[in-house]
Design an enzyme around this catalytic site. Structure first.
Site, mmCIF file in Angstrom:
data_model
loop_
_atom_site.group_PDB
_atom_site.id
_atom_site.type_symbol
_atom_site.label_atom_id
_atom_site.label_comp_id
_atom_site.label_asym_id
_atom_site.label_seq_id
_atom_site.Cartn_x
_atom_site.Cartn_y
_atom_site.Cartn_z
ATOM 1 N N ASP A 1 27.008 -2.839 71.398
ATOM 2 C CA ASP A 1 27.017 -1.385 71.247
ATOM 3 C C ASP A 1 27.120 -1.075 69.761
ATOM 4 O O ASP A 1 28.112 -1.399 69.118
ATOM 5 C CB ASP A 1 28.237 -0.833 72.019
ATOM 6 C CG ASP A 1 28.191 0.683 72.118
ATOM 7 O OD1 ASP A 1 27.280 1.293 71.509
ATOM 8 O OD2 ASP A 1 29.067 1.248 72.790
ATOM 9 N N ASP B 1 20.968 2.412 71.426
ATOM 10 C CA ASP B 1 21.966 1.678 70.635
ATOM 11 C C ASP B 1 22.812 0.728 71.475
ATOM 12 O O ASP B 1 23.906 0.359 71.069
ATOM 13 C CB ASP B 1 22.859 2.666 69.874
ATOM 14 C CG ASP B 1 23.560 3.649 70.796
ATOM 15 O OD1 ASP B 1 23.275 3.627 72.016
ATOM 16 O OD2 ASP B 1 24.384 4.441 70.310
ATOM 17 N N GLU B 2 22.334 0.367 72.648
ATOM 18 C CA GLU B 2 23.119 -0.496 73.520
ATOM 19 C C GLU B 2 22.212 -1.496 74.199
ATOM 20 O O GLU B 2 21.090 -1.151 74.586
ATOM 21 C CB GLU B 2 23.735 0.338 74.648
ATOM 22 C CG GLU B 2 25.129 0.814 74.430
ATOM 23 C CD GLU B 2 25.573 1.571 75.663
ATOM 24 O OE1 GLU B 2 26.078 0.942 76.605
ATOM 25 O OE2 GLU B 2 25.354 2.803 75.681
#
Lengths: 394, 369
Positions: free
Chosen positions: A9, A105-106
């Site tokens: 993350d 973003d993960e």
């Protein structure tokens, strides 16, 4: 053998990209989102801003009241973030071939078997953080565990720049003290109900008989929560999962009844969705309108188009028509509104004589208007060019 | 100026010239035609600054001189006058008076001196050839020109002068048409072949105006302009300033599979299958099998059409997606009763041509359906 799943993350991703590219903004609160003074919300903010209690999805007006004057406000530059994201996903694939990006973003990675190549889970996590830092200069929080739930909770437990490993034998000790809300299916409605029963932690839930949970939450949710509390969850990683839909929605700072504001917001959302769809080379035939009325009454309506599209105006017109067709709206206050696109269509593709010949530079006759608009947005920012509309003189 | 002219003499000349006049002009005078009377003839000229068409027709000239008249209105007046009418045209003060029998028209005019004339520059190359040869060069290829493509050099037909032949090529990147015409006499083109890209509008006008008979046409080429003249008519066109892609490199060589089909049967089957193809993409799945060409299409509503055409085929079974429109264009350009198709596989381009023809080549890229 238990699997080893890693959740990666990126820390305050949009804000971190901005701070990376603008060194003078480092150490200052940076808010990526709506323009201050407007009705929008915070998309992401830097950790400096989080110290003032600001968080994602907070109305920008509320955030602005809390933040000091040196705060930097930026409009999101999705194209740039998407580019950085692609770099990250690519570099993660050097670690494990099974990478599942779940958002910009993960990502989840299946690291089962990597111990032999790299070393213990801590080493794998350190390696992941290192390759990201080297590739794009950003920090990530990483969690490793036997399944997706544990990996995700592990990465959430130490931020920013964290690295948390939860071995299979320590899952229960890790989960038990956590608050109820970490479990999927326990939300704003169910949490208070469980708390009234004296349940405050995951451990409390775990000690509850399955039947009690099923009575309280319904059979399906009860079983799911019961399993999660025992650390049982999906341990599969779906590499490069195909996106099911593209959507964009916004929560109003103050509830809205003005149809003109709803209309403009839908137009904006349609433009964002169209942009992402074109970036990904997609066209969809199902347009979904999402409306949340005060306080938490959510409606979705879908319309199917005759042909798949990624055209802003088509998305907007369809969503607007869906909204106008509904009676429940009346003049009720709208808290959230958004547009989604799904039902991907693979279009026939006319071959190009010159495509691989090197005879002339490649040219396509895709929608040049959108190409041009998107290029301008990529270069100068999203707000630079918008479709206009005729307004009656006021 | 003061002349008398028969409607029968004026109308054909007017229709030759008026094709160049656009509905909307950048300059008002481009909406006019220039009429110049002298020596028992009337010269008529129209231009859009890229293309200029001029012709001449006999007239009874009382006073020589020049005027300009609004093209559209003047043509409509002459067209609607009765057959066999005698038309008088004369300039009076700031008006042009057109009269015939009991009909009278007073038209506005703009100064003849302001009428633009195209600079041809030096036309360093000149050759004479049969009008029908040049006409066919345009007819066989014009359909494949790109339409307002940003690759502006594709928005026209390439004329390439080789030692003993004149070749025309057009492509929009999805299909390509090439035709070659033999020259009566060899031409010295210097070290290499000479190329000129004729813009789309000029191609359309040339295709329309060139006679079908074996009259001789003079073709003159300069660096920036081309002039085609025949009979009393001269067409001057600017050339597209750009380099045409090396078309030869995208014409596939040594295609292993060959099919021969009756053109009209194929046309009928394609027209039927096209009805249920996707309106936007016009895709049809074409399968080449032993003795039978299969056609299959469906649309987003999941309706489906199937048809079969007998053919001679030597080769492996191949299934290729095509834009129906591209095949139809080729069928319309081919003159022989049978059509020959050469191909390799589903992804590569195929060559289409009339059976036994050597001078024409049509290349079509497949569509991935």
């Amino acid at each position: 053998m238990p699997r080893l799943i890693m959740h990666v993350d990126l820390d305050a991703f949009y804000a971190a990209v901005e701070q990376r590219d603008r060194p003078e903004w480092r150490g200052r609160p940076v808010v990526v989102g709506a323009a201050p003074g407007g009705r929008g919300v915070v998309a992401t903010c830097s950790y400096e801003a989080r110290r003032y209690g600001v968080h994602s999805a907070m109305p920008i007006a509320v955030a602005a009241r809390r933040l000091p004057p040196e705060t930097v406000y930026v409009r999101p530059d999705m194209a740039r973030y998407a580019r950085v994201s692609r770099e990250i996903m690519t570099v993660l694939q050097t670690l494990s071939p099974v990478v599942e990006p779940v958002s910009i973003d993960e990502a989840y990675l299946d690291c089962t078997g990597l111990q032999r190549l790299i070393g213990p889970p801590e080493a794998i996590g350190r390696r992941a953080k290192a390759v990201i830092r080297e590739a794009v200069g950003l920090t990530a929080s990483v969690g490793l565990g036997p399944n997706r739930l544990i990996a995700k909770l592990a990465s959430d437990s130490h931020k920013p720049d964290g690295l948390t490993v939860v071995p299979a034998g320590q899952v229960q000790a890790f989960l038990d003290p956590m608050p109820l809300a970490v479990l999927r299916g326990v939300g704003v409605k169910t949490a208070p109900r469980l708390e009234r029963l004296g349940l405050h932690s995951v451990g409390d839930i775990r000690r509850l008989p399955l039947e009690t949970l099923r009575r309280q939450l319904g059979a399906r949710a009860g079983t799911a929560v019961h399993q999660q509390a025992r650390g049982i969850a999906d341990d599969r990683v779906y590499p490069a999962r195909e996106r099911q839909s593209i959507s964009k929605e916004t929560t109003f700072g103050t509830d809205v009844t003005d149809p003109e504001v709803l209309r403009e917001t839908l137009r904006w959302a349609a433009q964002e969705v169209g942009y992402v769809a074109r970036q990904e080379g997609r066209a969809g035939s199902v347009v979904t309108l999402k409306v949340r009325l005060h306080p938490f009454e959510t409606h979705t309506r879908s319309g199917t188009l005759r042909a798949a599209t990624a055209d802003d105006r088509m998305l907007f017109r369809t969503a607007w028509a869906l909204l106008q067709a509904e009676h429940w709206l009346g003049r009720r206050a709208v808290r959230l509104i958004g547009v989604g696109l799904s039902g991907w269509h693979s279009e026939p593709e006319q071959g190009d004589l010159f495509a691989d010949s090197g005879v002339i530079p490649e040219g396509s006759d895709a929608d040049r208007l959108h190409e041009t608009l998107d290029a301008i947005r990529d270069k100068f920012g999203k707000g630079m060019i918008q479709r206009g509309m005729a307004r009656p003189p006021s | 100026m003061n002349i008398e002219i028969t409607r029968a003499g004026l109308l054909p000349a007017l229709s030759i010239v008026s094709g160049v006049v656009e509905k909307r002009q950048t300059l008002p005078i481009l909406g006019n035609l220039l009429l110049s009377a002298s020596d028992a003839s009337l010269a008529i000229r129209g231009t859009d600054l890229e293309l200029e068409i001029a012709t001449r027709t006999p007239a009874e000239v009382h006073d020589s001189g020049s005027v300009t008249v609004p093209a559209r209105k003047f043509l409509d007046i002459c067209r609607t006058l009765p057959e066999g009418a005698m038309i008088r045209i004369r300039k009076e003060a700031e008006r042009v008076l057109v009269s015939s029998g009991r009909s009278r028209f007073s038209l506005s005019t703009l100064p003849a001196d302001d009428f633009p004339s195209m600079e041809t520059g030096e036309l360093d190359l000149s050759l004479d050839l049969d009008a029908s040869v040049l006409k066919r060069l345009f007819e066989k290829t014009a359909f494949a020109m790109a339409q307002q493509d940003v690759r502006y050099y594709l928005n026209g037909v390439l004329l390439e002068l080789q030692a003993a032949s004149l070749v025309s090529v057009a492509t929009d990147g999805h299909r390509l048409a090439k035709m070659s015409g033999a020259l009566a006499a060899a031409v010295d083109t210097g070290e290499s072949s000479r190329q000129a890209i004729v813009p789309a509008k000029s191609v359309i006008e040339l295709k329309r105006l060139l006679p079908t008979d074996d009259a001789l046409v003079r073709l003159e080429m300069g660096a920036r302009t081309i002039r085609v003249s025949f009979g009393e008519t001269a067409i001057v066109s600017k050339l597209v300033d750009g380099k045409y892609p090396e078309y030869d490199r995208v014409i596939p060589k040594d295609l292993p599979h060959v099919a021969l089909l009756a053109k009209d049967v194929l046309k009928g089957a394609l027209q039927r299958t096209a009805i249920l193809s996707n309106e936007k993409y016009k895709g049809v799945r074409v399968s080449f099998n032993d003795g039978v060409l299969g056609l299959l299409s469906h649309n987003p509503e999941h309706e489906q059409a199937e048809d079969e055409v007998e053919m001679e085929y030597q080769g492996e079974p191949v299934v290729v997606g095509f834009n129906v429109g591209y095949i139809m264009d080729v069928i319309n350009a081919v003159e022989t009763s049978r059509i020959e198709v050469r191909l390799r596989d589903a992804d590569g381009s195929s060559i289409w041509r009339g059976e036994g023809t050597e001078d024409e080549i049509f290349v079509i890229m497949p569509m991935r359906l």
